[in-house]
Enzyme design. Structure first.
Site, PDB file in Angstrom:
ATOM      1  N   HIS A   1       0.856  -1.186   0.000  1.00 43.32           N
ATOM      2  CA  HIS A   1       0.000   0.000   0.000  1.00 43.32           C
ATOM      3  C   HIS A   1       0.893   1.238   0.000  1.00 43.32           C
ATOM      4  O   HIS A   1       1.863   1.298   0.769  1.00 43.32           O
ATOM      5  CB  HIS A   1      -0.890  -0.025   1.250  1.00 43.32           C
ATOM      6  CG  HIS A   1      -1.832   1.133   1.315  1.00 43.32           C
ATOM      7  ND1 HIS A   1      -2.904   1.265   0.467  1.00 43.32           N
ATOM      8  CD2 HIS A   1      -1.846   2.239   2.106  1.00 43.32           C
ATOM      9  CE1 HIS A   1      -3.539   2.390   0.736  1.00 43.32           C
ATOM     10  NE2 HIS A   1      -2.910   2.997   1.730  1.00 43.32           N
TER      11      HIS A   1
ATOM     12  N   ASP B   1      -5.815  -8.889   5.630  1.00 40.08           N
ATOM     13  CA  ASP B   1      -6.927  -9.422   6.422  1.00 40.08           C
ATOM     14  C   ASP B   1      -8.216  -8.899   5.788  1.00 40.08           C
ATOM     15  O   ASP B   1      -8.177  -8.360   4.686  1.00 40.08           O
ATOM     16  CB  ASP B   1      -6.780  -9.084   7.914  1.00 40.08           C
ATOM     17  CG  ASP B   1      -6.887  -7.595   8.191  1.00 40.08           C
ATOM     18  OD1 ASP B   1      -7.231  -6.829   7.252  1.00 40.08           O
ATOM     19  OD2 ASP B   1      -6.651  -7.187   9.334  1.00 40.08           O
TER      20      ASP B   1
ATOM     21  N   GLU C   1       8.717   1.191  -2.915  1.00 38.05           N
ATOM     22  CA  GLU C   1       7.901  -0.032  -2.974  1.00 38.05           C
ATOM     23  C   GLU C   1       8.697  -1.162  -3.621  1.00 38.05           C
ATOM     24  O   GLU C   1       8.663  -2.315  -3.169  1.00 38.05           O
ATOM     25  CB  GLU C   1       6.613   0.203  -3.779  1.00 38.05           C
ATOM     26  CG  GLU C   1       5.642   1.158  -3.130  1.00 38.05           C
ATOM     27  CD  GLU C   1       4.334   1.268  -3.909  1.00 38.05           C
ATOM     28  OE1 GLU C   1       3.815   0.252  -4.386  1.00 38.05           O
ATOM     29  OE2 GLU C   1       3.825   2.401  -4.043  1.00 38.05           O
TER      30      GLU C   1
ATOM     31  N   VAL D   1      -9.730  -3.035   5.021  1.00 38.55           N
ATOM     32  CA  VAL D   1      -9.067  -2.354   3.904  1.00 38.55           C
ATOM     33  C   VAL D   1      -7.727  -1.820   4.415  1.00 38.55           C
ATOM     34  O   VAL D   1      -7.692  -0.890   5.229  1.00 38.55           O
ATOM     35  CB  VAL D   1      -9.949  -1.203   3.358  1.00 38.55           C
ATOM     36  CG1 VAL D   1      -9.202  -0.426   2.272  1.00 38.55           C
ATOM     37  CG2 VAL D   1     -11.246  -1.762   2.802  1.00 38.55           C
TER      38      VAL D   1
HETATM   39  C1  GAR Z   1       1.274   0.833  -6.248  1.00 36.26           C
HETATM   40  O1  GAR Z   1       1.602   2.143  -5.841  1.00 36.26           O
HETATM   41  C2  GAR Z   1       0.611   0.076  -5.112  1.00 36.26           C
HETATM   42  O2  GAR Z   1       1.147   0.376  -3.845  1.00 36.26           O
HETATM   43  C3  GAR Z   1      -0.811   0.580  -5.234  1.00 36.26           C
HETATM   44  O3  GAR Z   1      -1.066   0.570  -6.601  1.00 36.26           O
HETATM   45  C4  GAR Z   1       0.158   0.842  -7.305  1.00 36.26           C
HETATM   46  C5  GAR Z   1       0.351  -0.255  -8.329  1.00 36.26           C
HETATM   47  O4  GAR Z   1       1.457   0.006  -9.146  1.00 36.26           O
HETATM   48  N1  GAR Z   1      -1.716  -0.254  -4.488  1.00 36.26           N
HETATM   49  C6  GAR Z   1      -2.767   0.210  -3.828  1.00 36.26           C
HETATM   50  O5  GAR Z   1      -3.096   1.390  -3.826  1.00 36.26           O
HETATM   51  C7  GAR Z   1      -3.555  -0.836  -3.059  1.00 36.26           C
HETATM   52  N2  GAR Z   1      -4.307  -0.204  -1.996  1.00 36.26           N
HETATM   53  P1  GAR Z   1       2.091  -1.153 -10.031  1.00 36.26           P
HETATM   54  O6  GAR Z   1       0.941  -1.801 -10.785  1.00 36.26           O
HETATM   55  O7  GAR Z   1       3.004  -0.406 -10.978  1.00 36.26           O
HETATM   56  O8  GAR Z   1       2.810  -2.117  -9.144  1.00 36.26           O
END
Ligand code: GAR
Length: 219
Positions: free
Chosen positions: A110, A142, A175, A145
């Site tokens: 996230h 879990d 990330e 959200v």
């Molecule tokens: C990422 O920033 C991830 O953390 C976010 O979507 C993006 C996907 O990027 N996820 C969420 O917001 C889930 N709550 P990616 O498809 O390039 O990995």
């Protein structure tokens, strides 16, 4: 021990790419055995195909309920004998159907420092709130959200001239580091769960620890 990973995606798949690269370089021993997208034609599927990983679409719109959709995901993950499920930009709320099939075996990433800013558009929310730091979190999934026990977090400063785009990009680059690291700790059996806390055993060495302030502080 190397595990069989199933990665769930909905979009561009840059986190998927980071995990593919970590696996190919041997940083993690686990291998991605299937990639499943709930959205057709996303770039994540192309990334998987380029690395000869089965890339499958299971469109949530084809199912009458969240549970029925999750059951189709479970069936596919079981078909590929998946040990660990990795949600990488998978923008669906999951139900107990998936959670019960893979108890404490589903990870999520996230783009915020949980428990601040769960949900969507969180980089913009952190910027508009006036936070001096933002970041990202890998946690066990879990049925809330973005609420499961936290495995690892990475932080980035929010700079005065940031936009949602520049901040999102800075967070995304972190990330790509913390997700492979979380999988590595998991596959090494180093994640010990104590209530909501996930402890690393054996712990990280002292020189792996860093402390930051923003703006910079003379200590
Ligand atoms: C990422 O920033 C991830 O953390 C976010 O979507 C993006 C996907 O990027 N996820 C969420 O917001 C889930 N709550 P990616 O498809 O390039 O990995």
């Amino acid at each position: 021990m190397g595990l069989r990973l199933g990665v769930l995606v909905s979009g561009s798949g840059s986190n998927l790419q980071a995990i593919i690269d970590a696996s190919e370089k041997g940083f993690i021993k686990s291998k991605i055995c299937v990639v499943i997208s709930n959205v057709p034609n996303v770039y994540a599927l192309e990334r998987a195909k380029k690395h000869n990983i089965p890339a499958i679409v299971i469109n949530h719109k084809d199912f009458p309920s969240r549970e029925a959709f999750d059951q189709a995901i479970v069936d596919k993950l079981k078909e590929y004998n998946i040990d660990l499920v990795v949600m990488a930009g998978f923008l669906r709320v999951i139900t107990n159907v998936l959670l019960d099939a893979f108890p404490m075996k589903i990870l999520n990433i996230h783009p915020a420092l949980l428990p601040s800013f769960p949900g969507l558009h969180v980089q913009k929310k952190a910027l508009e709130y006036g936070c001096k730091f933002a970041g990202c979190t890998v946690h066990f999934a879990d049925n809330g959200v973005d609420t499961g026990p936290i495995i690892i977090q990475g932080i980035v400063p929010i700079l005065d001239n940031d936009t949602e785009e520049t901040l999102s990009k800075r967070i995304l680059s972190v990330e790509h580091k913390i997700y492979p690291q979380a999988i590595k700790l998991y596959e090494e059996g180093r994640l010990k769960i104590s209530g909501r806390r996930v402890l690393i055993d054996p712990p990280l060495s002292p020189d792996e620890k860093t402390f930051l302030t923003n703006p910079l502080t003379e200590l």
